[in-house]
Structures are given as structure tokens and as C-alpha cells.
Design a protein around this motif. Structure first.
Motif, PDB file in Angstrom:
ATOM      1  N   GLU A  99       0.710  -1.278  -0.081  1.00 17.37           N
ATOM      2  CA  GLU A  99      -0.224   0.058  -0.202  1.00 17.37           C
ATOM      3  C   GLU A  99       0.974   1.287   0.018  1.00 17.37           C
ATOM      4  OE1 GLU A  99      -2.669  -0.070   3.130  1.00 17.37           O
ATOM      5  OE2 GLU A  99      -3.811  -1.773   2.470  1.00 17.37           O
ATOM      6  N   VAL A 100       0.470   2.193  -0.809  1.00 20.20           N
ATOM      7  CA  VAL A 100       1.404   3.322  -0.853  1.00 20.20           C
ATOM      8  C   VAL A 100       0.998   4.522   0.397  1.00 20.20           C
ATOM      9  CG1 VAL A 100       1.271   3.513  -3.493  1.00 20.20           C
ATOM     10  CG2 VAL A 100      -0.525   4.580  -2.212  1.00 20.20           C
ATOM     11  N   ALA A 101       1.941   5.166   0.624  1.00 18.03           N
ATOM     12  CA  ALA A 101       1.900   6.040   1.775  1.00 18.03           C
ATOM     13  C   ALA A 101       2.145   7.254   1.249  1.00 18.03           C
ATOM     14  CB  ALA A 101       3.191   5.646   2.895  1.00 18.03           C
ATOM     15  N   LEU A 102       0.877   8.164   1.054  1.00 16.75           N
ATOM     16  CA  LEU A 102       0.998   9.428   0.383  1.00 16.75           C
ATOM     17  C   LEU A 102       1.356  10.424   1.429  1.00 16.75           C
ATOM     18  CD1 LEU A 102      -2.387   8.867  -1.597  1.00 16.75           C
ATOM     19  CD2 LEU A 102      -0.036   8.228  -2.423  1.00 16.75           C
ATOM     20  N   THR A 103       2.202  11.229   0.981  1.00 19.23           N
ATOM     21  CA  THR A 103       2.812  12.455   1.740  1.00 19.23           C
ATOM     22  C   THR A 103       2.759  13.602   0.523  1.00 19.23           C
ATOM     23  OG1 THR A 103       5.147  11.887   1.533  1.00 19.23           O
ATOM     24  CG2 THR A 103       3.859  11.261   3.241  1.00 19.23           C
ATOM     25  N   ARG A 104       2.560  14.887   1.329  1.00 18.53           N
ATOM     26  CA  ARG A 104       2.569  16.065   0.287  1.00 18.53           C
ATOM     27  C   ARG A 104       4.264  16.036  -0.127  1.00 18.53           C
ATOM     28  NH1 ARG A 104      -0.542  20.730   0.233  1.00 18.53           N
ATOM     29  NH2 ARG A 104       0.654  22.672  -0.834  1.00 18.53           N
ATOM     30  N   ASP A 105       4.334  15.978  -1.557  1.00 14.85           N
ATOM     31  CA  ASP A 105       5.806  15.892  -1.893  1.00 14.85           C
ATOM     32  C   ASP A 105       5.732  16.696  -3.577  1.00 14.85           C
ATOM     33  OD1 ASP A 105       8.459  15.838  -2.208  1.00 14.85           O
ATOM     34  OD2 ASP A 105       8.469  13.598  -1.235  1.00 14.85           O
ATOM     35  N   HIS A 106       6.892  16.913  -4.045  1.00 19.01           N
ATOM     36  CA  HIS A 106       6.962  17.370  -5.399  1.00 19.01           C
ATOM     37  C   HIS A 106       7.569  16.302  -6.256  1.00 19.01           C
ATOM     38  CE1 HIS A 106       6.566  21.601  -4.232  1.00 19.01           C
ATOM     39  NE2 HIS A 106       7.034  21.339  -3.354  1.00 19.01           N
ATOM     40  N   LEU A 107       7.111  16.341  -7.511  1.00 24.37           N
ATOM     41  CA  LEU A 107       7.289  15.207  -8.446  1.00 24.37           C
ATOM     42  C   LEU A 107       8.573  15.481  -9.224  1.00 24.37           C
ATOM     43  CD1 LEU A 107       4.082  14.744 -10.202  1.00 24.37           C
ATOM     44  CD2 LEU A 107       5.328  12.943  -9.230  1.00 24.37           C
ATOM     45  N   VAL A 142       8.788   6.292  -3.309  1.00 23.11           N
ATOM     46  CA  VAL A 142       9.259   4.882  -3.990  1.00 23.11           C
ATOM     47  C   VAL A 142       8.424   4.157  -4.993  1.00 23.11           C
ATOM     48  CG1 VAL A 142       9.783   2.636  -3.343  1.00 23.11           C
ATOM     49  CG2 VAL A 142      10.739   4.577  -1.800  1.00 23.11           C
ATOM     50  N   ALA A 143       7.158   4.268  -4.616  1.00 23.44           N
ATOM     51  CA  ALA A 143       6.166   3.716  -5.571  1.00 23.44           C
ATOM     52  C   ALA A 143       6.097   4.549  -6.887  1.00 23.44           C
ATOM     53  CB  ALA A 143       4.838   3.689  -4.963  1.00 23.44           C
ATOM     54  N   MET A 144       6.134   5.850  -6.843  1.00 26.12           N
ATOM     55  CA  MET A 144       6.077   6.543  -8.019  1.00 26.12           C
ATOM     56  C   MET A 144       7.302   6.527  -8.902  1.00 26.12           C
ATOM     57  SD  MET A 144       4.232   8.441 -10.252  1.00 26.12           S
ATOM     58  CE  MET A 144       2.828   8.627  -9.081  1.00 26.12           C
ATOM     59  N   GLY A 145       8.609   6.487  -7.965  1.00 31.69           N
ATOM     60  CA  GLY A 145       9.895   6.191  -8.945  1.00 31.69           C
ATOM     61  C   GLY A 145       9.769   4.933  -9.597  1.00 31.69           C
ATOM     62  N   HIS A 146       9.164   3.879  -8.997  1.00 34.97           N
ATOM     63  CA  HIS A 146       8.839   2.349  -9.559  1.00 34.97           C
ATOM     64  C   HIS A 146       8.386   2.578 -10.695  1.00 34.97           C
ATOM     65  CE1 HIS A 146       7.955  -2.044  -9.080  1.00 34.97           C
ATOM     66  NE2 HIS A 146       8.722  -1.592 -10.097  1.00 34.97           N
TER      67      HIS A 146
END
Length: 252
Positions: A99-107, A142-146
Motif C-alpha cells: 500500500e502506498v504511503a501518500l505524503t505532500r511532495d514534489h514530482l 518509492v512507488a512513483m519512482g518505480h
């Protein structure tokens, strides 16, 4: 449901329709995950002893065997086992996506890092990145990088051996829509219209090798980020993947 008038006669019918296509897709996806889990379990165990045995044969008998076929065969066994091990890892990843752990971040840093990895390892391809100012999103780094790496890898494999190969990546936003977009385009052979609707299906692949799970994993990750992904032809040639994510403000 039949409607009755004040005198007990029929006055109409109310019909309720429910779209269950997404539910069916999720059920099929869960079924495919179970298949992937079982395949990974059954194949994984014998691979290591097969590889170790081939390597041991080469070390012990390779120098003494004059026929080069011996070394060629042991090398082929090791190479094919490594290929199977990579497939097993992909099956396992698909079956056990965390499961993804969503936090406020920049792409931006995630996108730049992913492209930098491939530009360093695939130097025959021209890699470009265009970044526009975009608001933060809710994401799992990590998930988005994947997910991004899987799309870039797909492009690199499609462009292998092609002259003037290039991959263009763009990050931009549409403030009125509250959305951030990532476009990854290549100038490869492109996709056929009948392939476009199946690109994200489990085990569907247009390549000779591979499991057909890479883009399925990408779609699952993007969906977990409350986003969407689609594919379209790139003009004049190639393919474009578009990831659409809600901004952190609109998500909140």
C-alpha cells in the motif's frame, strides 16, 4: 420498479443501472495477482540450485573440457536462469504490491532522478526533460519512482538499436483542473489501435520477452495515487504515456 397511479394502474417504470465495469476489473486484477503469486512460488525455489549447479560445473570442468560447447551451454543455463529470476521478481512485485504511503511532495526530483538513471545506462538514446512549475501532489516517492522507471524502461527497450532514438519527458500542470501531468514520449515504432486499449492488462505484452506486468504495475500505482494513466500515439511516430495526478490541494 413499477409505478402505480392513484387508482392502482400502471403509470411507469423506474429502472436503475449500475456500472460494475470497474468492480469487474478489480476482481480480475485480484485473480491475476493470485496467479502471479503461485507462479512466483513454484518457479522461484528450483532456480537457485540450477544456477549454482551450472556455475559449479563450469568452475570444475570448464578448464579441462576442450569442447567450447560445454562453456557455451553452462553460460546459457546461467543466463536463462537469471532471466527467469527477473520474471519471478516481477511476478512477486505484482502479487505483493505494498500500500502506498501518500505524503505532500514534489514530482520534479523523482522524475529527474528516474530519467538520469536511464540516460546514464542507455547513452544511445537522447533523453530530454522539460519541467514547468507545478504544485505539490500527494505521493509515495518509492512507488512513483518505480512507476516512472517502468515506463522509461519500456521506452528504452522499444528503442533498442534504433537510430536517432529519443525520449522526451514533460512535467506540467493545469491549475483550473487541479491536476499535474507527466508525459513520457518516445519516437519508436508506436502502437496499433487494437493494442492501445490492452496496454495495461495483466500479462499482455507486444514484446517477445517479458511478463506483460510492467505497465499493469504502473497503472496500479497511479490508481493508488488517485490518478489516471493513458496512452496515445506520439506524432509523427512513437508512443506517449500520460500520467495525471491530483494536486495536494485538490486532493485535500
Amino acid at each position: 420498479v413499477a409505478l402505480m397511479d392513484s387508482e392502482g394502474g400502471d403509470s411507469g417504470i423506474v429502472a436503475v443501472f449500475e456500472n460494475i465495469s470497474e468492480l469487474e476489473k478489480m476482481q480480475r486484477l485480484d485473480a491475476w495477482k493470485e496467479v502471479a503469486r503461485r507462479i512466483a512460488h513454484e518457479i522461484k525455489n528450483p532456480l537457485t540450485p540450477i544456477k549454482l549447479s551450472a556455475e559449479r560445473l563450469e568452475r570444475k570442468f570448464g578448464p579441462a573440457v576442450a569442447d567450447p560447447v560445454f562453456t557455451q551451454c553452462t553460460g546459457l543455463i546461467v543466463k536463462q536462469v537469471e532471466h527467469l529470476q527477473e520474471m519471478v521478481r516481477e511476478f512477486s512485485t505484482f502479487a505483493k504490491l505494498p500500500e502506498v504511503a501518500l505524503t505532500r511532495d514534489h514530482l520534479e526530483p523523482i522524475l529527474r532522478e528516474a530519467v538520469a538513471v536511464f540516460s546514464g545506462s542507455h547513452t544511445a538514446i537522447r533523453w530530454t526533460v522539460r519541467i514547468e512549475p507545478v504544485p505539490p501532489v500527494m505521493l509515495d516517492r518509492v512507488a512513483m519512482g518505480h512507476a516512472l522507471s517502468n515506463i522509461l524502461l519500456n521506452a528504452a527497450e522499444v528503442l533498442a538499436g534504433q537510430k536517432d532514438a529519443r525520449v522526451d519527458t514533460v512535467l506540467y500542470s493545469r491549475k483550473r483542473k487541479g491536476r499535474v501531468y507527466i508525459e513520457i514520449s518516445d519516437n519508436g515504432p508506436g502502437i496499433k489501435p487494437e493494442e492501445q486499449s490492452r496496454m495495461f492488462e495483466p500479462y499482455y505484452s507486444t514484446k517477445r520477452s517479458g511478463t506483460g506486468l510492467g505497465l499493469t504495475i504502473v497503472k496500479s500505482i497511479v490508481t493508488d495515487h488517485h490518478g489516471h494513466i493513458r496512452v496515445k500515439p506520439n506524432e509523427p511516430a512513437g508512443t506517449t504515456f500520460i500520467i495525471e495526478l491530483p494536486t495536494a490541494r485538490s486532493e485535500a
